[in-house]
Write an enzyme that holds these catalytic residues in place. Sequence first.
Site, PDB file in Angstrom:
ATOM      1  N   SER A  25      32.687  10.364  39.436  1.00 21.68           N
ATOM      2  CA  SER A  25      32.682  11.836  39.556  1.00 21.68           C
ATOM      3  C   SER A  25      33.318  12.228  40.887  1.00 21.68           C
ATOM      4  O   SER A  25      33.441  11.405  41.789  1.00 21.68           O
ATOM      5  CB  SER A  25      31.251  12.393  39.491  1.00 21.68           C
ATOM      6  N   GLY A  27      34.004  15.739  43.789  1.00 21.51           N
ATOM      7  CA  GLY A  27      33.737  17.122  44.146  1.00 21.51           C
ATOM      8  C   GLY A  27      34.775  17.529  45.177  1.00 21.51           C
ATOM      9  O   GLY A  27      35.804  16.876  45.311  1.00 21.51           O
ATOM     10  N   GLY A  30      34.422  14.676  48.147  1.00 22.68           N
ATOM     11  CA  GLY A  30      34.011  13.291  47.951  1.00 22.68           C
ATOM     12  C   GLY A  30      34.297  12.835  46.539  1.00 22.68           C
ATOM     13  O   GLY A  30      34.424  13.654  45.630  1.00 22.68           O
ATOM     14  N   THR A  31      34.420  11.521  46.372  1.00 22.14           N
ATOM     15  CA  THR A  31      34.610  10.956  45.030  1.00 22.14           C
ATOM     16  C   THR A  31      33.716   9.739  44.881  1.00 22.14           C
ATOM     17  O   THR A  31      33.556   8.973  45.846  1.00 22.14           O
ATOM     18  CB  THR A  31      36.083  10.514  44.839  1.00 22.14           C
ATOM     19  N   VAL A  32      33.105   9.586  43.720  1.00 24.32           N
ATOM     20  CA  VAL A  32      32.206   8.447  43.474  1.00 24.32           C
ATOM     21  C   VAL A  32      32.844   7.504  42.462  1.00 24.32           C
ATOM     22  O   VAL A  32      33.365   7.947  41.430  1.00 24.32           O
ATOM     23  CB  VAL A  32      30.842   8.950  42.951  1.00 24.32           C
ATOM     24  N   LYS A  47      30.640   6.059  47.411  1.00 25.01           N
ATOM     25  CA  LYS A  47      30.917   7.496  47.574  1.00 25.01           C
ATOM     26  C   LYS A  47      31.920   7.594  48.714  1.00 25.01           C
ATOM     27  O   LYS A  47      31.609   7.234  49.846  1.00 25.01           O
ATOM     28  CB  LYS A  47      29.636   8.242  47.912  1.00 25.01           C
ATOM     29  N   ASP A 137      18.489  20.097  46.666  1.00 24.17           N
ATOM     30  CA  ASP A 137      19.451  20.103  45.561  1.00 24.17           C
ATOM     31  C   ASP A 137      18.924  19.230  44.427  1.00 24.17           C
ATOM     32  O   ASP A 137      19.671  18.498  43.790  1.00 24.17           O
ATOM     33  CB  ASP A 137      20.837  19.623  46.037  1.00 24.17           C
TER      34      ASP A 137
HETATM   35  C1  LIG Z   1      25.670   5.391  36.126  1.00 21.62           C
HETATM   36  N1  LIG Z   1      25.345   5.316  37.550  1.00 21.62           N
HETATM   37  C2  LIG Z   1      25.998   6.081  38.432  1.00 21.62           C
HETATM   38  O1  LIG Z   1      26.885   6.835  38.088  1.00 21.62           O
HETATM   39  C3  LIG Z   1      25.635   5.984  39.875  1.00 21.62           C
HETATM   40  C4  LIG Z   1      26.349   6.726  40.798  1.00 21.62           C
HETATM   41  C5  LIG Z   1      25.997   6.642  42.140  1.00 21.62           C
HETATM   42  O2  LIG Z   1      26.754   7.361  43.046  1.00 21.62           O
HETATM   43  C6  LIG Z   1      26.160   7.890  44.170  1.00 21.62           C
HETATM   44  C7  LIG Z   1      25.278   8.935  44.054  1.00 21.62           C
HETATM   45  C8  LIG Z   1      24.697   9.484  45.200  1.00 21.62           C
HETATM   46  C9  LIG Z   1      25.017   8.958  46.454  1.00 21.62           C
HETATM   47  N2  LIG Z   1      24.499   9.472  47.647  1.00 21.62           N
HETATM   48  C10 LIG Z   1      23.194   9.926  47.762  1.00 21.62           C
HETATM   49  O3  LIG Z   1      22.421   9.896  46.850  1.00 21.62           O
HETATM   50  N3  LIG Z   1      22.881  10.399  49.020  1.00 21.62           N
HETATM   51  C11 LIG Z   1      21.675  11.006  49.393  1.00 21.62           C
HETATM   52  C12 LIG Z   1      21.658  11.770  50.569  1.00 21.62           C
HETATM   53  C13 LIG Z   1      20.480  12.419  50.972  1.00 21.62           C
HETATM   54  C14 LIG Z   1      19.333  12.272  50.224  1.00 21.62           C
HETATM   55  S1  LIG Z   1      17.802  13.017  50.647  1.00 21.62           S
HETATM   56  C15 LIG Z   1      18.100  14.371  51.682  1.00 21.62           C
HETATM   57  C16 LIG Z   1      19.164  15.314  51.167  1.00 21.62           C
HETATM   58  O4  LIG Z   1      19.340  15.408  49.918  1.00 21.62           O
HETATM   59  O5  LIG Z   1      19.820  15.952  52.009  1.00 21.62           O
HETATM   60  C17 LIG Z   1      19.346  11.509  49.072  1.00 21.62           C
HETATM   61  F1  LIG Z   1      18.236  11.381  48.348  1.00 21.62           F
HETATM   62  C18 LIG Z   1      20.501  10.860  48.656  1.00 21.62           C
HETATM   63  C19 LIG Z   1      25.913   7.903  46.532  1.00 21.62           C
HETATM   64  F2  LIG Z   1      26.212   7.425  47.753  1.00 21.62           F
HETATM   65  C20 LIG Z   1      26.482   7.343  45.406  1.00 21.62           C
HETATM   66  C21 LIG Z   1      24.930   5.831  42.543  1.00 21.62           C
HETATM   67  C22 LIG Z   1      24.267   5.101  41.533  1.00 21.62           C
HETATM   68  N4  LIG Z   1      24.615   5.159  40.233  1.00 21.62           N
END
Ligand SMILES: CNC(=O)c1cc(Oc2ccc(NC(=O)Nc3ccc(SCC(=O)O)c(F)c3)c(F)c2)ccn1
Length: 308
Positions: A25, A27, A30-32, A47, A137
């Site tokens: 995905s 935005g 950023g890109t994942v 990410k 969020d």
């Molecule tokens: C089918 N599977 C998938 O597609 C998949 C995709 C995936 O990609 C990402 C998704 C999210 C993040 N990053 C992230 O979650 N960061 C973050 C930051 C702050 C807070 S808490 C405070 C606040 O929210 O500010 C928090 F809880 C989290 C990332 F790095 C990679 C990871 C696993 N599986």
Amino acid sequence: VNICSLTSTLPVIPYRKLTDLHYISKGGFGTVFRAQHSDWRTTVAIKCLKLDSPVGERERNCLLKEAEVLHKARFNHIIQIFGVCNEPEFFCIVTEYMTNGSLDEILLSNAQLRILYEIALGVNFLHNMTPPLLHHDLKTQNILMDGEYHVKIADFGLSKWRQLSITKGSSSKPAEMGGTVIYMPPEEYEPSKNRRADVKYDMYSYAIIMWEVLSRRIPYEEATNPMQIMFSVLRGSRPDTGLDSLPADIPSRETLINLMTCGWTTKPDERPSFLKCLIELEPMMRRFDEIDFLEAVLVVKRSKYMRP
Ligand SMILES: CNC(=O)c1cc(Oc2ccc(NC(=O)Nc3ccc(SCC(=O)O)c(F)c3)c(F)c2)ccn1
């Protein structure tokens, strides 16, 4: 952010170790991707800052901040960070890959209770950090499921330059255009004067997620545009808690509805804390033993397997 202090405790992953990238995905900045780590022999998620746009100092710092936040917030229901890749032409954070994707794609049987319980455990942990880490969020797209359908809280947060809540008291992000408003509490529709209510933002979102998981429907699905939803919410309307939305066979239905309606109440101070929410959910969890959940997960896996 001091990159040295961060990478002294977090592994630095060379870009050449990340292979088989598959787009997931993207935005605003950023890109994942999904990727394989060639030494660890595992699937990871990365990410990254947008590959084409020149990596601005500000965006790079934002992603570093996110790495720091994730490193500090290590817990069994928060997505796990494995390291950072910090090279001039490539910058990303590397996390575990959640094989069963996000909650908005799957609707489980009576493992719903365990999902709601684990979301509350994850957010409660964030709120117990010093200073409290407010998510702001929470939505089903940010609730990820691992191979056994256990929950990990995530934050894809790709579409805006986010002021991560750990850096400031209030992490108010402008109402995302195109993002969904259904999880946003009414007091946040226009950036409110008193930032105090912040701690009760996540509980409103959680109550909406509760309804969505238990009803297996999209809240306000009849609405045609976000403004319609915001006006009706401001007038006090909330998702329907009647029998045709929340069937009678939901275990502990009354308690869950009570938790939901307290959670989405207009006055932030009247919403329960996640601690109080967990204390209400714990007795329900004890009633369900591990076998029930394994059976529920089996049903979903079988159905997923049968899927053409
Ligand atoms: C089918 N599977 C998938 O597609 C998949 C995709 C995936 O990609 C990402 C998704 C999210 C993040 N990053 C992230 O979650 N960061 C973050 C930051 C702050 C807070 S808490 C405070 C606040 O929210 O500010 C928090 F809880 C989290 C990332 F790095 C990679 C990871 C696993 N599986």
